[in-house]
Write an enzyme that holds these catalytic residues in place. Structure first.
Site, PDB file in Angstrom:
ATOM      1  N   ARG A  42      36.803  26.975  38.811  1.00 60.91           N
ATOM      2  CA  ARG A  42      37.754  27.540  39.834  1.00 60.91           C
ATOM      3  C   ARG A  42      39.151  27.020  39.382  1.00 60.91           C
ATOM      4  O   ARG A  42      40.358  27.692  39.678  1.00 60.91           O
ATOM      5  CB  ARG A  42      37.533  27.041  41.064  1.00 60.91           C
ATOM      6  CG  ARG A  42      36.049  27.667  41.656  1.00 60.91           C
ATOM      7  CD  ARG A  42      35.835  26.897  43.107  1.00 60.91           C
ATOM      8  NE  ARG A  42      34.581  27.464  43.675  1.00 60.91           N
ATOM      9  CZ  ARG A  42      33.312  26.604  43.431  1.00 60.91           C
ATOM     10  NH1 ARG A  42      33.272  25.694  42.657  1.00 60.91           N
ATOM     11  NH2 ARG A  42      32.317  27.341  43.926  1.00 60.91           N
ATOM     12  N   ASP A  54      29.926  26.098  51.098  1.00 64.40           N
ATOM     13  CA  ASP A  54      29.028  25.380  50.784  1.00 64.40           C
ATOM     14  C   ASP A  54      28.077  24.677  51.453  1.00 64.40           C
ATOM     15  O   ASP A  54      26.826  24.679  51.201  1.00 64.40           O
ATOM     16  CB  ASP A  54      29.817  24.081  49.876  1.00 64.40           C
ATOM     17  CG  ASP A  54      31.002  24.792  49.210  1.00 64.40           C
ATOM     18  OD1 ASP A  54      30.960  25.635  48.696  1.00 64.40           O
ATOM     19  OD2 ASP A  54      32.024  23.876  49.086  1.00 64.40           O
ATOM     20  N   ARG A  64      25.108  27.414  51.602  1.00 64.47           N
ATOM     21  CA  ARG A  64      24.433  27.357  50.508  1.00 64.47           C
ATOM     22  C   ARG A  64      23.519  26.204  50.549  1.00 64.47           C
ATOM     23  O   ARG A  64      22.310  26.290  49.979  1.00 64.47           O
ATOM     24  CB  ARG A  64      25.244  27.352  49.300  1.00 64.47           C
ATOM     25  CG  ARG A  64      26.083  28.738  49.077  1.00 64.47           C
ATOM     26  CD  ARG A  64      26.921  28.792  48.039  1.00 64.47           C
ATOM     27  NE  ARG A  64      27.585  30.042  47.868  1.00 64.47           N
ATOM     28  CZ  ARG A  64      28.869  30.204  47.134  1.00 64.47           C
ATOM     29  NH1 ARG A  64      29.452  29.124  46.705  1.00 64.47           N
ATOM     30  NH2 ARG A  64      29.060  31.436  47.262  1.00 64.47           N
ATOM     31  N   HIS A  86      36.089  21.736  47.291  1.00 68.16           N
ATOM     32  CA  HIS A  86      35.295  23.002  46.670  1.00 68.16           C
ATOM     33  C   HIS A  86      35.129  23.161  45.218  1.00 68.16           C
ATOM     34  O   HIS A  86      35.931  23.955  44.809  1.00 68.16           O
ATOM     35  CB  HIS A  86      36.009  24.075  47.815  1.00 68.16           C
ATOM     36  CG  HIS A  86      35.222  25.272  47.451  1.00 68.16           C
ATOM     37  ND1 HIS A  86      33.872  25.413  47.550  1.00 68.16           N
ATOM     38  CD2 HIS A  86      35.790  26.680  46.820  1.00 68.16           C
ATOM     39  CE1 HIS A  86      33.324  26.782  47.471  1.00 68.16           C
ATOM     40  NE2 HIS A  86      34.744  27.578  46.706  1.00 68.16           N
TER      41      HIS A  86
HETATM   42  N1  LIG Z   1      37.176  29.296  49.045  1.00 67.93           N
HETATM   43  C1  LIG Z   1      35.954  29.971  48.745  1.00 67.93           C
HETATM   44  O1  LIG Z   1      35.062  29.388  49.163  1.00 67.93           O
HETATM   45  C2  LIG Z   1      36.181  31.181  47.953  1.00 67.93           C
HETATM   46  C3  LIG Z   1      34.834  32.103  47.941  1.00 67.93           C
HETATM   47  C4  LIG Z   1      34.997  33.289  47.366  1.00 67.93           C
HETATM   48  C5  LIG Z   1      36.091  33.686  46.608  1.00 67.93           C
HETATM   49  N2  LIG Z   1      37.173  32.749  46.595  1.00 67.93           N
HETATM   50  C6  LIG Z   1      38.494  33.276  45.908  1.00 67.93           C
HETATM   51  O2  LIG Z   1      38.856  34.245  46.565  1.00 67.93           O
HETATM   52  C7  LIG Z   1      39.988  35.148  45.716  1.00 67.93           C
HETATM   53  C8  LIG Z   1      39.771  36.257  45.811  1.00 67.93           C
HETATM   54  O3  LIG Z   1      38.113  36.766  45.280  1.00 67.93           O
HETATM   55  P1  LIG Z   1      37.822  38.308  45.276  1.00 67.93           P
HETATM   56  O4  LIG Z   1      36.345  38.183  44.960  1.00 67.93           O
HETATM   57  O5  LIG Z   1      38.003  39.156  46.710  1.00 67.93           O
HETATM   58  O6  LIG Z   1      38.712  38.919  44.307  1.00 67.93           O
HETATM   59  P2  LIG Z   1      39.113  40.472  44.232  1.00 67.93           P
HETATM   60  O7  LIG Z   1      39.421  40.816  42.879  1.00 67.93           O
HETATM   61  O8  LIG Z   1      38.158  41.172  44.358  1.00 67.93           O
HETATM   62  O9  LIG Z   1      40.120  40.645  45.384  1.00 67.93           O
HETATM   63  C9  LIG Z   1      41.519  40.126  45.172  1.00 67.93           C
HETATM   64  C10 LIG Z   1      42.432  41.075  45.768  1.00 67.93           C
HETATM   65  O10 LIG Z   1      43.758  40.288  45.835  1.00 67.93           O
HETATM   66  C11 LIG Z   1      44.594  41.307  45.594  1.00 67.93           C
HETATM   67  N3  LIG Z   1      45.874  40.686  45.272  1.00 67.93           N
HETATM   68  C12 LIG Z   1      46.437  40.168  43.930  1.00 67.93           C
HETATM   69  N4  LIG Z   1      47.901  39.911  44.345  1.00 67.93           N
HETATM   70  C13 LIG Z   1      47.941  40.140  45.363  1.00 67.93           C
HETATM   71  C14 LIG Z   1      49.320  39.877  46.223  1.00 67.93           C
HETATM   72  N5  LIG Z   1      50.307  39.187  45.462  1.00 67.93           N
HETATM   73  N6  LIG Z   1      49.211  40.256  47.471  1.00 67.93           N
HETATM   74  C15 LIG Z   1      48.430  41.192  48.062  1.00 67.93           C
HETATM   75  N7  LIG Z   1      47.097  41.161  47.260  1.00 67.93           N
HETATM   76  C16 LIG Z   1      47.057  40.805  46.228  1.00 67.93           C
HETATM   77  C17 LIG Z   1      43.880  42.106  44.403  1.00 67.93           C
HETATM   78  O11 LIG Z   1      44.816  43.438  44.168  1.00 67.93           O
HETATM   79  C18 LIG Z   1      42.644  42.312  44.812  1.00 67.93           C
HETATM   80  O12 LIG Z   1      42.429  43.420  45.533  1.00 67.93           O
HETATM   81  C19 LIG Z   1      39.659  34.447  44.421  1.00 67.93           C
HETATM   82  O13 LIG Z   1      40.403  33.589  44.041  1.00 67.93           O
HETATM   83  C20 LIG Z   1      38.157  33.631  44.423  1.00 67.93           C
HETATM   84  O14 LIG Z   1      38.209  32.500  43.629  1.00 67.93           O
HETATM   85  C21 LIG Z   1      37.154  31.713  47.305  1.00 67.93           C
HETATM   86  O1  LIG Z   2      32.578  30.291  42.713  1.00 72.64           O
HETATM   87  C1  LIG Z   2      33.823  30.799  42.942  1.00 72.64           C
HETATM   88  O2  LIG Z   2      34.675  30.892  42.041  1.00 72.64           O
HETATM   89  C2  LIG Z   2      33.994  31.524  44.323  1.00 72.64           C
HETATM   90  C3  LIG Z   2      34.060  30.801  45.435  1.00 72.64           C
HETATM   91  O3  LIG Z   2      34.520  29.610  45.257  1.00 72.64           O
HETATM   92  C4  LIG Z   2      32.472  30.627  45.593  1.00 72.64           C
HETATM   93  O4  LIG Z   2      32.135  29.407  45.994  1.00 72.64           O
HETATM   94  O5  LIG Z   2      31.680  31.287  45.629  1.00 72.64           O
END
Ligand SMILES: NC(=O)c1ccc[n+]([C@@H]2O[C@H](COP(=O)([O-])OP(=O)(O)OC[C@H]3O[C@@H](n4cnc5c(N)ncnc54)[C@H](O)[C@@H]3O)[C@@H](O)[C@H]2O)c1
Ligand SMILES: O=C(O)C[C@H](O)C(=O)O
Length: 308
Positions: free
Chosen positions: A88, A148, A151, A175
């Site tokens: 990440r 987490d 999970r 995380h």
């Molecule tokens: N914290 C957590 O537990 C957790 C869990 C899952 C995913 N994530 C994170 O969440 C993020 C998104 O994941 P995802 O699978 O939805 O990705 P994704 O690519 O499906 O969606 C991301 C979206 O963000 C948009 N985007 C990019 N820049 C932008 C901006 N400046 N303004 C508005 N929109 C913008 C993109 O066009 C895209 O549609 C990733 O960084 C991923 O690592 C975190």
């Molecule tokens: O694993 C990742 O990169 C996305 C998110 O943080 C998750 O735990 O699913």
């Protein structure tokens, strides 16, 4: 209750869907930079309303923050997800710029909002939002521990051969693949410590499987997960919107709690209408304290990479 979700990708859309299905918000605004994408996702979701029985109004916009004005809660999911083999932390280069500009635009239009940060590396992105928006710390929440912990419960139930509803457990710490601290000592099956049912060795396996939960799914899916992340975010949003006073592990700015300062990292908090209403301090064993401290070192090292 108006909720904005920035990023209408996998996690953002899943989160909007779960919020709508739970039917506690009057309005959800989806915002993305990809032309027409948020509008399309919003329309598709609205066409599930009569099927799923909700009245939440979902709208989409391409980059127009005036549509987000007056949001009570804003969720930031914009940014790139990792690919198999990545950490990440490797996402920081692109996601820091996105999260900084998105959070500033959100606060400009909704100065009283509570921000939930999802984009990775999440603890560092939460710290960035803390350092750059000027919002009080109770209104900046990083989502990681809720996911987490879900999970962890899944893996515990699998090891115990028990229904998930019978299992309780919590993951604190950063995380990240290495930084998570699953609190196996406190995990229970209907109030009975899980060690009454499974060996320490099996429990250690549960812990390791939990820590790499995101990486395991990324390898299977080719991108990171979205259903459980979306559900976890919707749980946090609901706890705030409905003033539930639920305890979730969330990333929050610490000033001495758990012996840590100037860092955002996962600890149990009470969530209610004011966002983070209290940090709950658990008595940790020396081994757990060491894990927490190593986890904090990892998060701080990533924070150092930020240009603040
Ligand atoms: N914290 C957590 O537990 C957790 C869990 C899952 C995913 N994530 C994170 O969440 C993020 C998104 O994941 P995802 O699978 O939805 O990705 P994704 O690519 O499906 O969606 C991301 C979206 O963000 C948009 N985007 C990019 N820049 C932008 C901006 N400046 N303004 C508005 N929109 C913008 C993109 O066009 C895209 O549609 C990733 O960084 C991923 O690592 C975190
Ligand atoms: O694993 C990742 O990169 C996305 C998110 O943080 C998750 O735990 O699913």
């Amino acid at each position: 209750m108006k909720v904005t979700v920035v990023g209408a990708g996998a996690v953002g859309a899943s989160c909007a869907e779960y919020i709508a299905i739970k039917d506690f918000a009057s309005e959800v605004v989806l915002l993305d930079i990809k032309e027409g994408y948020a509008e399309g996702k919003a329309m598709d979701l609205m066409q599930t309303a009569s099927l799923n029985g909700f009245d939440t109004k979902i709208t989409g916009t391409t980059g127009d923050y005036s549509k987000t004005a007056g949001s009570d809660i804003c969720v930031i999911t914009s940014g790139i997800p990792r690919k198999p083999g990545m950490t990440r932390e490797e996402l920081i280069g692109i996601n820091a710029g996105i999260v900084k500009s998105v959070s500033s635009s959100l606060v400009e239009h909704s100065p009283n909002t509570i921000l939930i940060v999802v984009s990775n590396p999440m603890d560092t992105m939460t710290y960035l939002v803390h350092k750059t928006t000027g919002l009080p710390k109770n209104r900046i929440i990083g989502m990681g521990g809720a996911l987490d912990s879900a999970r962890f419960k899944y893996r515990l139930a699998e090891a115990l051969g028990a229904p998930i509803s019978d299992v309780d457990g919590m993951v604190i710490g950063g995380h990240s693949d290495k930084g998570m601290v699953p609190l196996t000592r406190l995990a229970t099956r209907n109030s009975v410590p899980v060690t009454a049912f499974i060996s320490e060795e099996r429990l250690e396996q549960v812990k390791e499987d939990t820590k790499v939960g995101g990486a395991t799914l990324t390898k299977l899916l080719g991108t990171s997960a979205w259903y459980a992340p979306g559900a976890a975010v919707s749980g946090l949003v609901q706890a705030i919107a409905c003033d539930q006073k639920k305890i979730y592990p969330c990333s929050t700015f610490l000033e001495g709690e758990y012996g840590l300062s100037d860092i955002c990292i996962g600890v149990p908090v009470v969530l209610g209408r004011d966002g983070i209403e209290k940090v709950v301090e658990i008595d940790l064993t020396d081994a757990e304290k060491n894990h927490m401290s190593e986890s904090a070192d990892g998060v701080s090292a990533t924070n150092e990479l930020l240009e603040l």
